[in-house]
Scaffold this motif. Sequence first.
Motif, PDB file in Angstrom:
ATOM      1  N   LEU A  50       0.867  -1.177   0.000  1.00 53.86           N
ATOM      2  CA  LEU A  50       0.000   0.000   0.000  1.00 53.86           C
ATOM      3  C   LEU A  50       0.901   1.222   0.000  1.00 53.86           C
ATOM      4  O   LEU A  50       1.822   1.306   0.804  1.00 53.86           O
ATOM      5  CB  LEU A  50      -0.877   0.063   1.256  1.00 53.86           C
ATOM      6  N   ALA A  51       0.645   2.158  -0.901  1.00 62.19           N
ATOM      7  CA  ALA A  51       1.369   3.431  -0.902  1.00 62.19           C
ATOM      8  C   ALA A  51       0.406   4.482  -0.389  1.00 62.19           C
ATOM      9  O   ALA A  51      -0.628   4.741  -0.994  1.00 62.19           O
ATOM     10  CB  ALA A  51       1.838   3.775  -2.304  1.00 62.19           C
ATOM     11  N   ILE A  52       0.750   5.052   0.760  1.00 58.71           N
ATOM     12  CA  ILE A  52      -0.193   5.920   1.469  1.00 58.71           C
ATOM     13  C   ILE A  52       0.389   7.326   1.536  1.00 58.71           C
ATOM     14  O   ILE A  52       1.419   7.539   2.163  1.00 58.71           O
ATOM     15  CB  ILE A  52      -0.418   5.388   2.909  1.00 58.71           C
ATOM     16  N   PRO A  53      -0.250   8.301   0.907  1.00 59.71           N
ATOM     17  CA  PRO A  53       0.235   9.671   1.075  1.00 59.71           C
ATOM     18  C   PRO A  53      -0.190  10.191   2.442  1.00 59.71           C
ATOM     19  O   PRO A  53      -1.217   9.763   2.973  1.00 59.71           O
ATOM     20  CB  PRO A  53      -0.462  10.444  -0.034  1.00 59.71           C
ATOM     21  N   PHE A  94      -2.096  12.617   4.486  1.00 61.30           N
ATOM     22  CA  PHE A  94      -3.321  13.205   3.998  1.00 61.30           C
ATOM     23  C   PHE A  94      -3.375  14.688   4.269  1.00 61.30           C
ATOM     24  O   PHE A  94      -3.319  15.098   5.409  1.00 61.30           O
ATOM     25  CB  PHE A  94      -4.505  12.516   4.675  1.00 61.30           C
ATOM     26  N   GLY A  95      -3.493  15.490   3.246  1.00 63.28           N
ATOM     27  CA  GLY A  95      -3.644  16.905   3.503  1.00 63.28           C
ATOM     28  C   GLY A  95      -3.576  17.736   2.247  1.00 63.28           C
ATOM     29  O   GLY A  95      -3.718  17.241   1.153  1.00 63.28           O
ATOM     30  N   VAL A  96      -3.361  19.012   2.444  1.00 64.78           N
ATOM     31  CA  VAL A  96      -3.283  19.948   1.331  1.00 64.78           C
ATOM     32  C   VAL A  96      -1.818  20.039   0.937  1.00 64.78           C
ATOM     33  O   VAL A  96      -0.969  20.286   1.773  1.00 64.78           O
ATOM     34  CB  VAL A  96      -3.792  21.336   1.762  1.00 64.78           C
ATOM     35  N   ARG A 116      -4.847  -0.293   7.699  1.00 69.24           N
ATOM     36  CA  ARG A 116      -5.013   0.870   6.824  1.00 69.24           C
ATOM     37  C   ARG A 116      -4.749   2.186   7.550  1.00 69.24           C
ATOM     38  O   ARG A 116      -5.183   3.230   7.111  1.00 69.24           O
ATOM     39  CB  ARG A 116      -6.409   0.845   6.211  1.00 69.24           C
ATOM     40  N   SER A 117      -4.042   2.103   8.665  1.00 71.39           N
ATOM     41  CA  SER A 117      -3.687   3.347   9.352  1.00 71.39           C
ATOM     42  C   SER A 117      -2.360   3.868   8.786  1.00 71.39           C
ATOM     43  O   SER A 117      -1.746   3.243   7.933  1.00 71.39           O
ATOM     44  CB  SER A 117      -3.567   3.084  10.852  1.00 71.39           C
ATOM     45  N   ARG A 118      -1.943   5.013   9.289  1.00 72.75           N
ATOM     46  CA  ARG A 118      -0.631   5.521   8.911  1.00 72.75           C
ATOM     47  C   ARG A 118       0.442   4.645   9.558  1.00 72.75           C
ATOM     48  O   ARG A 118       0.139   3.769  10.364  1.00 72.75           O
ATOM     49  CB  ARG A 118      -0.470   6.952   9.418  1.00 72.75           C
TER      50      ARG A 118
END
Lengths: 190, 382, 92
Positions: free
Chosen positions: A34-37, A39-41, A62-64
């Motif tokens: 899983l590639a997880i960015p 989360f934000g602006v 699926r957490s950070r």
Amino acid sequence: MLEIRFHGRGGQGTVVAAKIIAEAVLNSGRGQCLAIPEFGVERRGAPVLAYARISEKPIRVRSRIYEPDAVVLLDPAFAASPAVTAGLKPDGLVIVNSELPRETLAARWPGRRVIAVPARRIALTHGLGTPASPLVNTAICGALCAILSLADWPALEQAVREAVPAAVERNLAATREAFEVFREAARAAR
Amino acid sequence: MKKVLMGNHAAALGAALARVDVAAAYPITPQTQSVELLAELAAKGDFKGRFVLADSEHSAMSILLGAASVGARTFTSTSSHGLAYMHELLHWVAGARLPVVMVEVNRALAAPWNLWTDQTDSLSQRDTGWMQFYCATSQEVLDTVLQAYRVAERVRLPAMVVLDGFTLSHTYEPVDVPSQAAADAFLPPYQPPDILDPARPISLGGLTMPKEYFRLRRRIDHDMRRALGEIAAAGRDFQTQFGRGCGLVEDYRCEDAATILVTAGAVGSTAQEAVDSLRAEGLRAGCLRLRVFRPFPTQALRACLPPRARLAVVDRSYSPGASGIFFQEIKAALYPSRREIAGYVAGLGGGDITVEFLRDIWRDADAGRAVADDPAWVEDAR
Amino acid sequence: MRRVEATDALPVQLVGDQPTSENRTGDWRSQRPVIDAARCTGCLICWKYCPEACVTRTDKVPVILMDYCKGCAICAAECPRDCVAMQPEEAA
């Protein structure tokens, strides 16, 4: 399960780096990622985080990522920040885009395993970005796949072709150079 | 073929594979890439339907109301304030019995501004007459879009396919993308009933007296309940054809569980990991994920709960002055019951829900520390 | 009290067999607008404001379609020359 945290800057391709790793792991048939960015602006130049969670089995968490096995610093300026090693496992690895001598870097993170990847030099050699803002993400991915044995070259090549939007051949050349340097280093270490 | 996709792309590919005739949308974080990909596919000619960039979400749903009324298969996606802005049209579409399918990316509502996942936006649309599916993976997002069209067109009600903002919408993971032929084999072309056609003028939705209105609403409820069977059947057929599928609820190690974590969305995936780690310590843990919220799967829920198991309902939503929304619904569905049902409000506005956090919640509920009517507001100790 | 059971016999939708143009809203009207043709400049403000879209553009003086005019008097209120008079239906 292998968990990696990427520290980069907006516009450096940090999230793309995580995505390349995810593609490469899938292509290599060694499991999934899983590639997880973070989360934000997103703003150009601002610090950004991305994560990669890699496993041979289907991934359910699926957490950070809070306790990574490795941290990857796309920008050497982050070396001064204590946040980059926050939560890093005791035997965790610091992979940093840097051309500084090994001893200098080792002194910065006492007791840590530190690997310097001359990603800036490799990127500029292949005409990726400018000296002020080199595009190091593909060179970093090449090194990372070799250091952690995440994927073989054909899997990584295909991943870069799918994930990189422009200058594909130059990005491939940079990826390949870093991949081969660190594959040789890994062999020599064995 | 397996591709590494973000949840938003899985949603857009699901719509393209469903051979949607008209897609109308307005971009909003964190749904944006679902609109961008459809626009890109339309520009390249890979999406054959008409893509309309609307001037607002209210307009997007109005466009679909019109398009579906002339027999088009329709799609949109939105999030949070965009969904709130559509609210009026959600009632119109359901009342008009149009099988619009929408992807809804959970995001908290302002004030204050927040971008992150929170299920209060979609759950606030509970009473509009839309089916609601909550997905745990990006694969499930794509698969559920296809299934939603089939069910929606059979029961003549719209469907909302819901996924967690960022946690699913922006996370890249391998997704098996069916071929167009396989998607076509599962989802037949839409055969619309009474449609607006200048060659055969009719009028729809005109002023209706209370007695007829009451019967029309009774029929919506009847068809919504009938959808339970259609959703289960679509899931079974999908399983037969593609080797993966999902029913109304997903239960995990519940048979002999003493305490069961109840969740919806991507947290349901993390919860399985928490359950395995608790089991490894010899604790009787289980978890249950509601995939479908409307129609509410009362019988399916009851069927997989052992008689005395405690429930710990983890809500990423709440109704001020009451409690988490799944908590209320589950208590109502299980009434009368002597079972202990504890409510936990967690992760509003995108707070991360980790394995360790879920283990803490499970332990709290298992020890009977929850107060019956008063949900606990809990945050990760980290 | 009678229970309304859930059955497939209940209507899904009420379908009118006529187009909505057959819904002649003119019979709701209790007052009708009358345009003073001598003073009308043909500015079409009434055409623009009519919520029923039943003011039609003609040579100069607009014609109001009495099959649909509900007698709401918005045209009379908006006319800058005050030349639309509302007259009781029975007088017309």
